[in-house]
Design a protein around this motif. Sequence first.
Motif, short mmCIF file in Angstrom:
data_model
loop_
_atom_site.label_atom_id
_atom_site.label_comp_id
_atom_site.label_asym_id
_atom_site.label_seq_id
_atom_site.Cartn_x
_atom_site.Cartn_y
_atom_site.Cartn_z
N LEU B 195 0.87 -1.17 0.00
CA LEU B 195 0.00 0.00 0.00
C LEU B 195 0.91 1.22 0.00
O LEU B 195 1.97 1.21 0.61
N GLY B 196 0.52 2.28 -0.66
CA GLY B 196 1.31 3.51 -0.64
C GLY B 196 2.63 3.32 -1.35
O GLY B 196 2.72 2.64 -2.36
N ARG B 197 3.71 3.89 -0.77
CA ARG B 197 5.03 3.77 -1.40
C ARG B 197 6.06 3.46 -0.33
O ARG B 197 5.79 3.55 0.87
N SER B 209 16.16 14.33 7.23
CA SER B 209 15.49 14.84 6.05
C SER B 209 14.34 13.95 5.59
O SER B 209 13.58 14.32 4.71
N ALA B 210 14.20 12.77 6.16
CA ALA B 210 13.19 11.84 5.66
C ALA B 210 12.32 11.30 6.79
O ALA B 210 12.48 10.17 7.21
N PRO B 211 11.41 12.12 7.31
CA PRO B 211 10.56 11.67 8.42
C PRO B 211 9.43 10.78 7.94
O PRO B 211 8.26 11.13 8.05
N TYR B 212 9.81 9.65 7.33
CA TYR B 212 8.81 8.75 6.78
C TYR B 212 8.87 7.43 7.53
O TYR B 212 9.92 7.01 8.01
N VAL B 213 7.75 6.76 7.60
CA VAL B 213 7.74 5.43 8.21
C VAL B 213 6.88 4.51 7.36
O VAL B 213 5.84 4.90 6.84
N VAL B 214 7.39 3.30 7.17
CA VAL B 214 6.65 2.25 6.47
C VAL B 214 6.22 1.23 7.52
O VAL B 214 7.04 0.80 8.34
N ASP B 226 -6.59 -2.52 9.14
CA ASP B 226 -6.61 -2.55 7.68
C ASP B 226 -7.17 -1.26 7.07
O ASP B 226 -7.76 -1.29 5.99
N ASP B 227 -7.00 -0.16 7.77
CA ASP B 227 -7.53 1.11 7.26
C ASP B 227 -6.60 1.64 6.17
O ASP B 227 -5.46 2.03 6.43
N ARG B 228 -7.11 1.68 4.93
CA ARG B 228 -6.26 2.10 3.80
C ARG B 228 -5.93 3.59 3.90
O ARG B 228 -5.01 4.06 3.24
N ASN B 229 -6.68 4.33 4.71
CA ASN B 229 -6.39 5.75 4.85
C ASN B 229 -5.25 6.00 5.83
O ASN B 229 -4.89 7.16 6.07
N ALA B 230 -4.71 4.93 6.40
CA ALA B 230 -3.58 5.11 7.32
C ALA B 230 -2.41 5.74 6.59
O ALA B 230 -1.65 6.52 7.16
N VAL B 231 -2.27 5.41 5.30
CA VAL B 231 -1.19 6.00 4.52
C VAL B 231 -1.43 7.50 4.40
O VAL B 231 -2.52 7.93 4.02
N GLY B 246 3.70 4.11 3.55
CA GLY B 246 3.28 2.86 2.91
C GLY B 246 3.22 1.70 3.88
O GLY B 246 3.55 1.83 5.06
N VAL B 247 2.76 0.58 3.35
CA VAL B 247 2.66 -0.65 4.13
C VAL B 247 3.40 -1.74 3.35
O VAL B 247 3.23 -1.86 2.13
#
Lengths: 101, 880
Positions: B195-197, B209-214, B226-231, B246-247
């Motif tokens: 899901l997502g990227r 510089s990259a405050p992202y979490v998968v 399973d909430d697809r809006n979590a992304v 993403g997931v």
Amino acid sequence: MMILESLRRQPAHGYALVQHIHQRSNNLLQVEEGSLYPALQRLLKGRLVKAEWGVSATNRRVRTYEITPAGLHHLEAEISSFERMFEGIALVLNPGESTAN
Amino acid sequence: MSWITDLFRRRAIYNDLAEEMRLHLEERAEQLMREGLSRHQAEQAARRAFGNRTVLEERSREVWQWPTLESIWADVRFALRQLRRSPGFTVTAVLTLALAIGANAVVFGMMNALILRPLNVPQAASLYAIEHGSDYGYQSYPDYLDLRDRNRSFQSLAAFTATQAGLDTGKDASRVFGYQTSGNYFDTLGIQPYLGRFFHSSDERGIDSAPYVVLSYAYWHSHFQDDRNAVGRTVQLNKHPFTVVGVAPPEFRGTLLLLSPDFFMPAVNQEQLDGQNFLNARGARGILEVIGHLKPGVSPAQAVDDLNSIGSYLANTYPKIDSLKSYTLARPGLYGDMVGRPARAFLAGLMLLAGLILLAACANLGSLFAARAADRSREVALRLALGSRRIRILRQLLTESVLLSLAGGTLGLVASVVLLHRLSVWQPIPRLPVNVPVSPDVRVYLVALALALASGLLFGIVPVRQLFRANPYEIVKSGASASFGRRLTVRDLLLVLQIAICAVLVTSSIVAVRGLVRSLHSNFGFEPHNAILADTDLKMAGYTGDRVPAMQRRMIEAVETIPGVAQVASANSTPLGGVQVKSAVFKDETRDLRQSNAAASTFLYDVSPNYFQAAGTSLLAGRPFSWRDDGNAPRVAVVNREFAREVFGSSTNGVGGYFRASDGTRIQVVGLVEDGKYMSLTEDPQAAMFFPMLQSPSSQTFLLVRPKGDSSGDPQQLAAAIRIKLRDLDQEIPLETETWIDDLDGAMFPARWATVSLGVLGIMGALVAITGIFGMAAYSVSKRLRELGIRIALGAKPTEVLQAALGRPLKLLAIGSAAGLLLGILATKVLAFIVYQATPRDPFVLAGVVLATLLLGLVATWIPAQRALSADPLVLLRED
């Protein structure tokens, strides 16, 4: 062997074969008519004859057997070996004739 | 392959045949009717002329049947009848085999999952982990960058390290486990998002510089329903905002087999989580595991050469930090070779033991089969005399044994599948998401099937020689029992062999259990009993800098006010706990601080003043810390005896002496404490040092709470009181409490695992031995029942009867166990690597094994002995 020989003359179904062999042997060979079928199955399995459902001259539904090339080959081999054996038996039974020959 | 088509065409052929015969009869009847017979008479005459239609049809069908197959089926039916006639034998045999094959399937399942099956990533075969030196083999971040950019052997190199964090999704703050990875981690592995990227190397533009979490699929599934809006949502990791981009797909569970992460985040943002920055610390080795796919056509040896040339470049460029160590490649997944090698060795050992059990079971069943065959020698002789071919009889015997082994194998496999599935969801270590993903796959089923077939053939073949040696004439004449049991037979040898194998298993399992018990009561250098741990990481609640030790002191003082609490202390980690920090130290006179000049590599703990008292570590000399040992006071340390021995040359002095920490700081030793266990129970004495936490602050906090008295009150109650006190101080601190004993589970894990496995194998070995001896004894008694009856009739005493009936099995038992005991003692030398103080030269072990075999003998011969004693001469003599 007799079946193959009969079939070589013309394709036939089971009943006709029985009749044929019956007549040709001048009623000498008295066997159960059914004993023909295990023999036919063996020939079928050995691919010496092939069978097909059809309609006979008397308008009956019959399964007609026909000799295959392999069957012909087999028959010739059998006949020649049988003749050799027969010849041998004849020689043993009539030794005088053989010397005369 | 005409017979295959024949097989499927059979029904059609039979139908044709029946129809043809019916038509033949009809035609003959019509012919006869034309000749003037009535219909009834004609039909009768036709049937007479045709002969027995059923028999003829049967014979015609036989032409088409496959004689071997049909007669094998007959063999199977006969074998089933035979087995039904002796249900005791059948059940024993099937259960024995089920145990043995089940054990093999379980062990193979573990081996398959942990060693044979690669990580669940595309092209796992060319994926390698890079190891450096002999220690942990992990790299520092700057070294990783150099390796990544300078190598010519890998398609790309990714790095990752495991971490823990407090994750706040807006509802509750919970402690989660994840990976800090290089930006190219997912791209290197070739994983696509569910899901997502994913994040990529292009997202890395410097620190933070990259405050992202998968998120991992499992975490998304359980915490976001399973909430697809979590992304796209923002979550807090240790109070810093991160965007869920993403997931990961469900089948991707990270690149460590035993630790499945909840989240993945870019390592460039690690400072926000860890509070300190390792991105520029070239000396901070042992952090990142580096993995990558080899380029096509590059061999592992070439890659190692390539890496080593980078290694010598690094050693030349940074001589102070990087000493020259060689690089190696390892299979990823088990922390390289550090965990991988012992795990492989242990599993191979287990596999060997399981194989031995199967062998023992085969020997056992072989001897039972031989006994049965002896009973049937008359039947076999008769069949041989009547002209049966030997191959035919052999096939019949083997059919029986293979049937048994297949039944046993199926049962064993079912049991092992259940067990493996339970193992897969088992979480052996609390607080860490450790589990053992050992779900069985097709390979496990195939191996179990192969083992079942092989063992069936193996034990089925045992009696064959005996049967075919027999002279049919003699046997038919005189009966089978004429020559029973006077000389040493194959059967006896098999029994001895089997008992020896079982004794090895029993010996090693007793050694292992004994070792575990001892390790639970050994001196750890601290006293875990009764103490309670409350652990947290203050940076998860946003504490940094000077606020950390201040908060820790407030926490200690708050907990001290709980009634019933004797001492409270704080440490950044506890010995034998989850994470241990190691550091190099130098002698005071050392000026050149490169790694190779280090005096010792020592465990390092930052502790509060009361620590030694609260932990129960005895102070041998000098003084403990006080709150006055703070940032303004001179640096001090407390060291253990091993440290003093390595750095100062004697385990008793050192107090008052100076040494240098890895950064060159001069530190005075003010106290000396006893040695302990720090990393594992089986380690040799290790150096350790303790720093006062005001001089060496750390946000990792383990509050060590020791209640008054021996075991006053309920630990749960105390734990609850601690939680309330600390929540009063700060709501947001994620907190876990447990007894110190429970916390040691992690350190105990390998030993426990080994002990449980060996214990189970030992019990199985014992069971197999029991069935073996039982079978032998029961058979010998039933064979000689008549003789025993005569003895009783002639006035033999019970002891004499028993000696006659059971002397032989017991003698074999004694020989077998003596041999097994010797072998077992040799085998346990190997065990000493895993199990703490596993020594076979232990009177307890020797006595235990002897007692166990005696018990086995007693249990196994009890029923046959009863039967021998109750032999009624009158009944027996009347029989035939």
